[in-house]
Design a protein around this motif. Structure first.
Motif, short mmCIF file in Angstrom:
data_model
loop_
_atom_site.label_atom_id
_atom_site.label_comp_id
_atom_site.label_asym_id
_atom_site.label_seq_id
_atom_site.Cartn_x
_atom_site.Cartn_y
_atom_site.Cartn_z
N PRO A 1 -2.24 -3.68 3.06
CA PRO A 1 -3.48 -4.19 2.44
C PRO A 1 -3.78 -3.55 1.09
CG PRO A 1 -3.83 -3.81 4.77
CD PRO A 1 -2.51 -3.18 4.42
N LEU A 2 -3.56 -2.23 0.98
CA LEU A 2 -3.84 -1.56 -0.29
C LEU A 2 -2.81 -1.94 -1.36
CD1 LEU A 2 -5.00 1.95 0.94
CD2 LEU A 2 -6.36 -0.06 0.36
N LEU A 3 -1.59 -2.21 -0.95
CA LEU A 3 -0.60 -2.70 -1.90
C LEU A 3 -1.00 -4.08 -2.43
CD1 LEU A 3 2.73 -1.64 -0.14
CD2 LEU A 3 1.57 -0.50 -2.03
N LEU A 4 -1.52 -4.93 -1.53
CA LEU A 4 -2.00 -6.25 -1.96
C LEU A 4 -3.19 -6.10 -2.90
CD1 LEU A 4 -1.78 -8.31 1.37
CD2 LEU A 4 -0.22 -8.40 -0.59
N LEU A 5 -4.07 -5.15 -2.59
CA LEU A 5 -5.23 -4.90 -3.45
C LEU A 5 -4.77 -4.52 -4.86
CD1 LEU A 5 -8.34 -4.43 -3.74
CD2 LEU A 5 -7.90 -2.06 -3.08
N ASP A 6 -3.80 -3.63 -4.95
CA ASP A 6 -3.30 -3.22 -6.25
C ASP A 6 -2.59 -4.35 -6.98
OD1 ASP A 6 -4.27 -0.68 -6.24
OD2 ASP A 6 -2.38 0.32 -5.76
N ALA A 7 -2.11 -5.31 -6.22
CA ALA A 7 -1.41 -6.45 -6.83
C ALA A 7 -2.36 -7.58 -7.22
CB ALA A 7 -0.36 -6.98 -5.86
N GLY A 8 -3.67 -7.33 -7.10
CA GLY A 8 -4.64 -8.32 -7.56
C GLY A 8 -5.29 -9.15 -6.48
N TYR A 9 -4.97 -8.87 -5.22
CA TYR A 9 -5.57 -9.63 -4.11
C TYR A 9 -6.98 -9.13 -3.83
CZ TYR A 9 -1.60 -12.42 -2.40
OH TYR A 9 -0.61 -13.35 -2.26
N HIS A 10 -7.83 -10.04 -3.44
CA HIS A 10 -9.14 -9.70 -2.86
C HIS A 10 -8.90 -9.50 -1.37
CE1 HIS A 10 -13.25 -9.70 -1.62
NE2 HIS A 10 -13.27 -10.94 -1.17
N ILE A 11 -9.24 -8.33 -0.82
CA ILE A 11 -8.96 -8.04 0.58
C ILE A 11 -10.25 -7.83 1.36
CG2 ILE A 11 -6.74 -7.00 -0.07
CD1 ILE A 11 -7.92 -4.26 0.73
N GLY A 12 -10.22 -8.17 2.62
CA GLY A 12 -11.39 -8.02 3.46
C GLY A 12 -11.04 -7.93 4.92
N LEU A 13 -11.94 -7.33 5.67
CA LEU A 13 -11.73 -7.04 7.09
C LEU A 13 -13.00 -7.32 7.86
CD1 LEU A 13 -10.46 -5.43 9.58
CD2 LEU A 13 -11.34 -3.38 8.47
N THR A 14 -12.86 -8.00 9.00
CA THR A 14 -13.98 -8.17 9.92
C THR A 14 -13.55 -7.74 11.31
OG1 THR A 14 -14.96 -10.01 8.67
CG2 THR A 14 -15.55 -9.83 10.99
N SER A 15 -14.40 -6.99 11.98
CA SER A 15 -14.16 -6.46 13.33
C SER A 15 -13.08 -5.38 13.28
CB SER A 15 -13.81 -7.59 14.31
OG SER A 15 -14.91 -8.47 14.44
N LYS A 16 -12.19 -5.34 14.24
CA LYS A 16 -11.29 -4.19 14.41
C LYS A 16 -10.07 -4.28 13.50
CE LYS A 16 -9.00 -1.56 18.10
NZ LYS A 16 -8.86 -1.44 19.58
N GLY A 17 -9.85 -3.23 12.74
CA GLY A 17 -8.66 -3.14 11.91
C GLY A 17 -7.73 -2.06 12.46
N TRP A 18 -7.80 -0.87 11.87
CA TRP A 18 -7.05 0.27 12.40
C TRP A 18 -8.03 1.17 13.15
CZ3 TRP A 18 -6.74 5.72 11.50
CH2 TRP A 18 -5.62 6.33 12.09
N SER A 19 -7.91 1.18 14.45
CA SER A 19 -8.87 1.88 15.29
C SER A 19 -8.34 1.91 16.72
CB SER A 19 -10.23 1.16 15.24
OG SER A 19 -11.17 1.75 16.09
N PRO A 20 -8.67 2.97 17.50
CA PRO A 20 -9.39 4.17 17.10
C PRO A 20 -8.51 5.12 16.31
CG PRO A 20 -8.73 4.34 19.39
CD PRO A 20 -8.33 2.97 18.95
N GLY A 21 -9.10 5.82 15.37
CA GLY A 21 -8.35 6.75 14.55
C GLY A 21 -9.25 7.33 13.47
N THR A 22 -8.72 8.34 12.77
CA THR A 22 -9.49 9.05 11.74
C THR A 22 -8.71 9.05 10.43
OG1 THR A 22 -10.43 10.50 13.44
CG2 THR A 22 -10.61 11.21 11.15
N PRO A 23 -9.35 8.71 9.31
CA PRO A 23 -10.64 8.01 9.25
C PRO A 23 -10.48 6.54 9.63
CG PRO A 23 -9.77 8.34 7.05
CD PRO A 23 -8.82 9.02 7.97
N ARG A 24 -11.55 5.98 10.12
CA ARG A 24 -11.49 4.62 10.62
C ARG A 24 -11.06 3.64 9.52
NH1 ARG A 24 -16.52 1.19 13.31
NH2 ARG A 24 -15.26 -0.54 14.12
N ASN A 25 -10.15 2.76 9.89
CA ASN A 25 -9.65 1.72 8.98
C ASN A 25 -9.08 2.31 7.69
OD1 ASN A 25 -10.18 -0.53 10.64
ND2 ASN A 25 -12.33 -0.48 10.06
#
Length: 556
Positions: free
Chosen positions: A134-158
């Motif tokens: 997702p962060l690579l897509l962000l750097d490539a010009g994509y608009h990124i978004g997340l609803t509900s559970k992404g990377w979890s449980p874990g630290t730091p969340r998502n």
């Protein structure tokens, strides 16, 4: 246009410029590629739906795919089916690990779970030196978004999604507990259809909020991860809310599940949550049509591991724990195809990056599926995709003595499942542990269920003993199942002389692949995951047996 940079260590290439001369070469290549990556190229949008504990694979699109009766014959998922009819259904898709955190770590990085650092165990700590798509897509010009559970449980969340910066839940979170919310509302007098529509409006509102932040013509990536298919759900809700008759499952349950009213109702309730998930997917498809982006969007629907609260489901390397639904709608491709190529979900990251025209990071274990998505063929498309590797280390932190993991790896081919249990002296689902305020006996269950309660309560009845053994007993160092003869994978033929050569070949293949991938379990002393930070080595009050007077409710 924002400058394009590719994050290989979750910092930009601009940081790389300050390091070595070789980085300048990479930067020059990226600058040459920048015009190809601009928004004007009309790059494909990407929408992925990841149902929490959605496994089986259970969706009506899978009816008849495996040539035997399964709950897919009962559940109705018209929107998942629509994706399959316009795209590709993968018959042999697997998660890399049957637990939320490591499975999702593999998805976000494109790596085997054991190569994701702290993300290899449930509730681990994200390793920021590992790039996430997702962060690579962000750097490539994509608009990124997340609803509900992404990377979890874990630290730091998502963490692999940039934390909460790209979170869209302004219109509510009730969608992650469909039966609980709707049952509560209907009990107060709200008609079911209005309650259901309230949930769907939340899905639509969150997606529209995400789209509203998109710049004109900007490609977008949206991750929707509802958790309603993760326990707990309301008992009897499958029938009450969706009209799923438990007795319609009489001839549809897999062999390792008791075919009785309690378990059939439990499965019907799970299928009801899958139908709710399907309704959510329909909202996203409709919105994409309304804004004219359906034909410019790759749409993926899948799950992160097998069903929780059922034997051989979540936290197991049998098919019920790691096989996952996977349907992909690729614009302007040949639809209605069923492919038999083996894939694990770590292949999604390089697929999305290739679609976006972004360089795939070094040490990526997955391989892009784009050649399959754009092919007109059904059946076996890529002759190299003939097996899948899955594995597990630690689910719940205090499930065994010294909080140790249950290390295992598996190799699945078209006919066989070979499992290597590296510590057969340990309890696979956690040691027996009965304590006040703990709602389960075996801690790697993760959550209680009517099915597990029935199996444990009736464990001393001869007709129910096998179900208890299949679910909880210690397992030998090697397991081998002939899935053609034994699709339920309950008859271990690892010690059968007739299968000796096959077992040897599969064991050697698995070990070779693990060594090639750098799996810490087979490199060095093999004890990496047995030590901190993967375990705190704290004592767990394990018991050898379950008290005879144990009964559901006695543990609360």
């Amino acid at each position: 246009m924002r400058p394009v940079s590719v994050r290989y260590d979750n910092s930009s290439v601009r940081v790389c410029m300050k390091k070595k001369a070789m980085c300048k070469i990479g930067l020059a290549v990226m600058l040459l590629l920048t015009p190809m990556m601009g928004w004007s190229a009309k790059r494909l949008n990407i929408v992925i739906i990841v149902g929490d504990d959605w496994g089986g694979p259970y969706a009506s699109a899978y009816t008849g795919i495996y040539g035997r009766n399964l709950p897919s014959n009962v559940v109705k998922t018209p929107n998942v089916d629509r994706i399959a009819q316009n795209g590709v259904l993968f018959k042999n898709a697997y998660v890399n690990a049957p637990s939320c955190t490591p499975s999702r770590s593999s998805i976000f990085t494109g790596r085997y779970f054991f190569n994701t650092g702290g993300g290899a165990v449930l509730g681990g700590t994200w390793d920021f030196t590992i790039p996430s798509f997702p962060l690579l897509l962000l750097d490539a010009g994509y608009h990124i978004g997340l609803t509900s559970k992404g990377w979890s449980p874990g630290t730091p969340r998502n963490a692999p999604f940039g934390g909460t910066a790209h979170y869209y839940q302004y219109f509510g979170t009730s969608v992650s507990s469909f039966s609980k919310s709707v049952t509560k509302w209907t009990a107060k007098g709200m008609p079911f259809e209005k309650a259901k529509q309230t949930m769907l409006d939340q899905v639509r509102g969150n997606f529209e909020a995400f789209l509203a932040d998109r710049k004109p013509d900007q490609p977008f990536f949206y991750w929707f991860g509802p958790t309603n298919t993760h326990r707990t759900w309301v008992k009897g809700s499958g029938k009450a809310l969706w009209g799923i008759e438990p007795d319609s499952l009489k001839d549809q349950l897999p062999v390792y599940l008791p075919n009785n009213p309690e378990v059939r109702e439990d499965m019907a309730d799970y299928l009801g949550e899958i139908q709710a998930l399907d309704a959510y997917i329909g909202v996203l498809l409709k919105k994409l049509e309304e804004i004219g982006e359906l034909d410019n969007t790759i749409i993926v629907a899948t799950g992160d591991n097998g069903p929780g609260g059922f034997p051989r489901g979540k936290w197991n390397l049998y098919d019920f724990g790691v096989a996952t639904p996977l349907v992909v709608w690729y614009p302007h491709s040949t639809g209605g195809r069923v492919v038999t190529d083996f894939t694990t979900l770590m292949d999604l990251a390089p697929t999305f990056l290739e679609v976006a025209g972004v360089a795939i990071p070094p040490k990526t274990d997955g391989r892009s599926l784009l050649n399959i998505l754009t092919s007109p063929l059904s059946g076996q498309v890529d002759p190299q995709r003939t097996f899948a590797i899955t594995g597990e280390e630690r689910h719940n932190a205090k499930a065994r003595d010294d909080s140790l993991p249950y290390p295992a790896r598996a190799l699945r081919t078209a006919r066989y499942l070979y499992i290597r249990n590296f510590a057969p002296d340990r309890w696979p689902m956690g040691c027996p542990y009965v304590a006040a305020h703990v709602p389960y006996v075996f801690h790697d269950i993760g959550e209680p269920s009517p099915t597990y309660d029935w199996i444990i309560t009736n464990r001393s009845i001869p007709s129910a003993a096998d179900y208890f053994t299949w679910a909880f007993a210690k397992r030998p160092a090697e397991e081998l199942y002939d899935a053609h003869k034994d699709p339920g994978q309950i008859n271990n033929v690892a010690d059968d002389p007739m299968y000796a050569d096959i077992k040897k070949s599969l064991a050697e293949k698995l070990l070779a692949e693990l060594k090639k991938a750098g799996d810490p379990r087979v490199i060095g002393d093999g004890g990496t995951f047995d030590r901190p930070p993967y375990t705190d080595l704290k004592t767990v009050a394990c018991q050898d047996t379950i008290p005879l007077n144990w009964a559901p409710g006695s543990h609360h």
